[in-house]
Design a protein around this motif. Sequence first.
Motif, mmCIF file in Angstrom:
data_model
loop_
_atom_site.group_PDB
_atom_site.id
_atom_site.type_symbol
_atom_site.label_atom_id
_atom_site.label_comp_id
_atom_site.label_asym_id
_atom_site.label_seq_id
_atom_site.Cartn_x
_atom_site.Cartn_y
_atom_site.Cartn_z
ATOM 1 N N ALA A 378 0.828 -1.206 0.000
ATOM 2 C CA ALA A 378 0.000 0.000 0.000
ATOM 3 C C ALA A 378 0.865 1.260 0.000
ATOM 4 O O ALA A 378 0.620 2.209 -0.755
ATOM 5 C CB ALA A 378 -0.929 -0.007 1.213
ATOM 6 N N LEU A 379 1.894 1.301 0.846
ATOM 7 C CA LEU A 379 2.758 2.479 0.903
ATOM 8 C C LEU A 379 3.592 2.633 -0.364
ATOM 9 O O LEU A 379 3.814 3.752 -0.842
ATOM 10 C CB LEU A 379 3.667 2.407 2.132
ATOM 11 C CG LEU A 379 2.971 2.625 3.477
ATOM 12 C CD1 LEU A 379 3.954 2.441 4.635
ATOM 13 C CD2 LEU A 379 2.335 4.011 3.551
ATOM 14 N N LEU A 380 4.049 1.504 -0.941
ATOM 15 C CA LEU A 380 4.823 1.602 -2.177
ATOM 16 C C LEU A 380 3.956 2.082 -3.335
ATOM 17 O O LEU A 380 4.425 2.803 -4.218
ATOM 18 C CB LEU A 380 5.459 0.251 -2.506
ATOM 19 C CG LEU A 380 6.553 -0.221 -1.534
ATOM 20 C CD1 LEU A 380 7.169 -1.536 -2.009
ATOM 21 C CD2 LEU A 380 7.639 0.830 -1.361
ATOM 22 N N ARG A 381 2.677 1.697 -3.347
ATOM 23 C CA ARG A 381 1.775 2.196 -4.385
ATOM 24 C C ARG A 381 1.586 3.709 -4.245
ATOM 25 O O ARG A 381 1.566 4.440 -5.250
ATOM 26 C CB ARG A 381 0.415 1.480 -4.276
ATOM 27 C CG ARG A 381 -0.598 1.900 -5.347
ATOM 28 C CD ARG A 381 -0.281 1.288 -6.701
ATOM 29 N NE ARG A 381 -0.335 -0.157 -6.640
ATOM 30 C CZ ARG A 381 -1.439 -0.884 -6.812
ATOM 31 N NH1 ARG A 381 -2.585 -0.288 -7.080
ATOM 32 N NH2 ARG A 381 -1.400 -2.204 -6.743
ATOM 33 N N ILE A 385 2.674 6.679 -7.066
ATOM 34 C CA ILE A 385 1.775 7.699 -7.638
ATOM 35 C C ILE A 385 2.402 9.087 -7.509
ATOM 36 O O ILE A 385 2.383 9.886 -8.451
ATOM 37 C CB ILE A 385 0.395 7.632 -6.954
ATOM 38 C CG1 ILE A 385 -0.323 6.330 -7.337
ATOM 39 C CG2 ILE A 385 -0.456 8.849 -7.328
ATOM 40 C CD1 ILE A 385 -1.639 6.119 -6.606
ATOM 41 N N LEU A 386 2.975 9.398 -6.347
ATOM 42 C CA LEU A 386 3.589 10.711 -6.154
ATOM 43 C C LEU A 386 4.841 10.878 -7.007
ATOM 44 O O LEU A 386 5.060 11.940 -7.609
ATOM 45 C CB LEU A 386 3.922 10.915 -4.671
ATOM 46 C CG LEU A 386 2.743 11.222 -3.749
ATOM 47 C CD1 LEU A 386 3.187 11.238 -2.295
ATOM 48 C CD2 LEU A 386 2.092 12.555 -4.107
ATOM 49 N N ASN A 387 5.666 9.846 -7.059
ATOM 50 C CA ASN A 387 6.888 9.931 -7.876
ATOM 51 C C ASN A 387 6.574 10.098 -9.355
ATOM 52 O O ASN A 387 7.213 10.879 -10.069
ATOM 53 C CB ASN A 387 7.747 8.676 -7.661
ATOM 54 C CG ASN A 387 8.540 8.739 -6.366
ATOM 55 O OD1 ASN A 387 9.093 9.773 -6.021
ATOM 56 N ND2 ASN A 387 8.590 7.641 -5.641
ATOM 57 N N LYS A 426 11.546 4.016 2.676
ATOM 58 C CA LYS A 426 12.573 5.059 2.680
ATOM 59 C C LYS A 426 13.205 5.204 1.297
ATOM 60 O O LYS A 426 13.388 6.321 0.793
ATOM 61 C CB LYS A 426 13.648 4.705 3.717
ATOM 62 C CG LYS A 426 14.837 5.652 3.760
ATOM 63 C CD LYS A 426 14.459 7.013 4.296
ATOM 64 C CE LYS A 426 15.690 7.880 4.473
ATOM 65 N NZ LYS A 426 15.347 9.246 4.903
ATOM 66 N N GLN A 427 13.529 4.070 0.660
ATOM 67 C CA GLN A 427 14.145 4.116 -0.670
ATOM 68 C C GLN A 427 13.183 4.654 -1.713
ATOM 69 O O GLN A 427 13.590 5.331 -2.659
ATOM 70 C CB GLN A 427 14.626 2.715 -1.065
ATOM 71 C CG GLN A 427 15.828 2.228 -0.267
ATOM 72 C CD GLN A 427 16.248 0.818 -0.651
ATOM 73 O OE1 GLN A 427 15.480 0.079 -1.274
ATOM 74 N NE2 GLN A 427 17.463 0.437 -0.265
ATOM 75 N N SER A 428 11.886 4.378 -1.567
ATOM 76 C CA SER A 428 10.906 4.830 -2.547
ATOM 77 C C SER A 428 10.580 6.315 -2.396
ATOM 78 O O SER A 428 10.401 7.030 -3.387
ATOM 79 C CB SER A 428 9.625 4.003 -2.418
ATOM 80 O OG SER A 428 8.687 4.361 -3.401
ATOM 81 N N ILE A 429 10.521 6.800 -1.169
ATOM 82 C CA ILE A 429 10.201 8.214 -0.940
ATOM 83 C C ILE A 429 11.375 9.116 -1.300
ATOM 84 O O ILE A 429 11.185 10.248 -1.786
ATOM 85 C CB ILE A 429 9.766 8.428 0.530
ATOM 86 C CG1 ILE A 429 8.356 7.839 0.736
ATOM 87 C CG2 ILE A 429 9.778 9.905 0.910
ATOM 88 C CD1 ILE A 429 7.799 8.023 2.127
#
Length: 933
Positions: A378-381, A385-387, A426-429
């Motif tokens: 859920a958090l990676l999705r 979207i934001l990236n 952390k890596q995705s944000i």
Amino acid sequence: MPAGTDLAALTSRRSGACICSAHLTPNRSLGNQGLELLWFISHHGSNSPEVENLIDLEIDGFPTSSKARNGRYQRSTSDWGYAGDLVEDDDKIGLYSYKVQSTITSRLANTMIQAKMVNNARRPQPIVFDVQVPKGAFIDNFTMDINGITFTSHIREKSEARKMYAQAKAKGKAAGIVRSNALDMENFQTEVNVPPGMRIQFQLHYHEMIRRKLSSYEHIISVKPGRLAKHMEAHVSFKPTMDQQRKCPKCSSTAVDGNFVVQYDVNRETTGGELEIFNGYFIHFFAPENLDPLPKNILFVIDVSGSMWGLKMKQTIEAMKAILSELRAADQFSLIDFNHNVRCWRDNLVSATPSQVEDAKKYIQTIHPNGGTNINEALLRATFILNEAKSLGMLDPNSVSMIVLVSDGDPTVGELKLTTIQKNVKQSIKDEFSLFCLGIGFDVDYDFLQRIATDNRGMAQRIFGNQETSLQMKNFYNQVSTPLLKKIQFNYPQESVSDVTQSSFHNYFGGSEIVVAGKVDTENLQHLESIVTATAANAELVMETLRDVEELDGFMKKDKYADPDFTRKLWAYLTVNQMMAERNAAPTAALKRNITKSILQMSLDHHIVTPFTAMLIENAEKDEIMLADQPKDPRKGCCPGTLGLTPNAPNNNKGIPAWANVTAVPVSFMPEQRSPPVSSLSINRVDNDPHFIIHLPKSQRNICFNINSEPGKILNLVSDPGTGVVVNGQLVGAKKAENEKLNTYFGKIGFYFKKKGLKVEISTETITLKDGSYAITLTWADTGHIIRKQLLISVKKESNVTITVGEEMSFMVLLHRVWKKHPVNVDFLGIYIPPENQFSPAAHGLIGQFASEPEVSIHHQTPGQAPEKSQATMEVKGNKFTVTRGVQKDYRTDRVLGTDVLCWFVHNSGKGFIDGHYRDYLVPHLYSFMKKP
């Protein structure tokens, strides 16, 4: 309120006034007893006589403030002054008095809770002292007095304290810090086996920093004496009788069981924040207001697993519908709900239009909880979207992006290892967005949510699953719903300060406050300067604050309730909390060990209980010892009150000194530096009532004239359709006429830069930049800069404003203050314009027309009536008239006396020297172009 409650001094430095309210929020009803609650506050140490009389009294033999002896607080239980019988429960334990004393010195609350009890039974029995302490508070002292034998406290490293306690083998005594299920409180609990007939006094001291949320500070004192108190009288004037305290007319139990809550805010003088310096430490409070919100891109990620079924989901839906309604038109948003699967209401961000918001509410309403919990996916999705939106250029460069996670449990599907989820997110944000976490109920791993939020520039909050869940969620959202600034950086001269706490912040939200502290070399420093840089809505801000290091000395001596150690305690509080956050986020075990050592040393140096220390309570002979320990509950978080950390914000601002590690504005851009030295005074200016001085560079002459018009009229100074620049001044009159003449001055000056769409209005009170519907305001109490569309506005406190437009032109406006009670004069403005400003050939106005210098001839000079006032004939523009040699003033270097400027004075409001008549230069509005005469 416990007996003897004393909130005698609530002091906030330089607040001027306090906007406050106080109320008792009981857990159980007190009935319609008509209890009276009065709250007395002192500001700047100036208590009213009534308050002073109250404060100076002793209540039942208890002084109103504790006196420290070598860092320990000691009291005697002798002369308790019993009067009448105590009301006892079946256990024959009587509560003689219960007292709370709390003082606030500039956001630091020092609280003492004291109870006097007696065992009137015929047998020994345990007496319990159980108080609630705010989460995040630091306990720094505890004493007991048992029939005159005093036990005092010491802070020790935890394992050492446990060893000493085990060696002493204390019997019948136990103390501890016990986690509580209360929203913002935890318990300190002590149990002592007391022989029959013995009296015991407990006294606990703790301190906490009162944080600003939703535009107010809130100080909460738990009011839970546990039984009826013989004496319950407070300096807050909360004086319930014994009958009023009872649950029912014949009950022996108390209905006083709640929190005393004080809510207040303070007036702020400057946008750049409030610097307080004392005893070798500084504290910087920063809470700017009157800023337009930054647009936000927000993704709500909602847990809809089976554990959310029932009241939790119902309250979450209610809260989300209210939150969606509060989105602004400039915001973008979307919704993700997840159980073992992940669903998106929209696969991309959409604008918060009324129709989109309504559609999202309908979607939320259809959710039915079931299945497992896949937090990782859920958090990676959400981050995807934001990236993606950022990479496609869909995000406003000045917007703030955030994810809000709402969950009530641990992951049960997909990635289950919490450290791996933390690493993935952390890596995705990539430090681009903020993650805020709401943990609902008691089953959620709050420690994990706190770590993952802190790791990603956010914060976490526990939401308790009850009828108030919806309100708790909405209150949390309101704390982050209004981003006003981003990339906030605090800068201080490195040679003067050290050990500065976190000084770089990702966002600043309206209604909150940023606090930075550090050590300062007060012996070798007279003033401390701070520079705060930040990004506002389409503008770069640079705000300066200068404070005298001795400014607080007089105040601290005058107010006997102000804590002289408040700066050190606040610095220690912030530093320890920051190190705890760093420890939580430490990537290696070695780094974590080093940080732990630092926390331990701080705890010992500043006598505070942390998760790595314990409090030993011992008698003078050291043969009886109690241990107050703080066990770690991994599901409720290691360390209370941790702060989020962010990497250093980029320094991409202008207009601040080189020591702040940014590019300073080239001095050639600044009007006071661009013009020749003051001795040549080669600058065009309008000052005083109003005196115009026009410098003619080719002939090296100064020509002066006055304009005599009426208050309220607006004079055009520069009107340049070629560059699109307008400068106008509005006249204000003196308070009364003198010699049948009413003097006029410039009370307001307006600048319009048409090609940039920017307007600047400078009055004797404020400086405002306008860009369409956007506006930002500084006051003359500020020192700071605003940068927007390559236009720099620089404000020097109570002195001047400079406006720099690229390399083409600059302006300076001077402020003249007069005595407020002056019978005639008023505050006014002067304006100084370098003649080398690059106006177009079409420029006009009372000053603008001289951008193209006319040919001027002055001849036939003759002595005047006074030696210094010779006369001559001037020829210009085909006109011939008499001019007088005179002296006018330049106030740039001396705003009181001014610098003398020799000039040739043109009479009759400049007639013959200016084109047409001065009335031709009157315009209808502050930003109007004039019609060329």
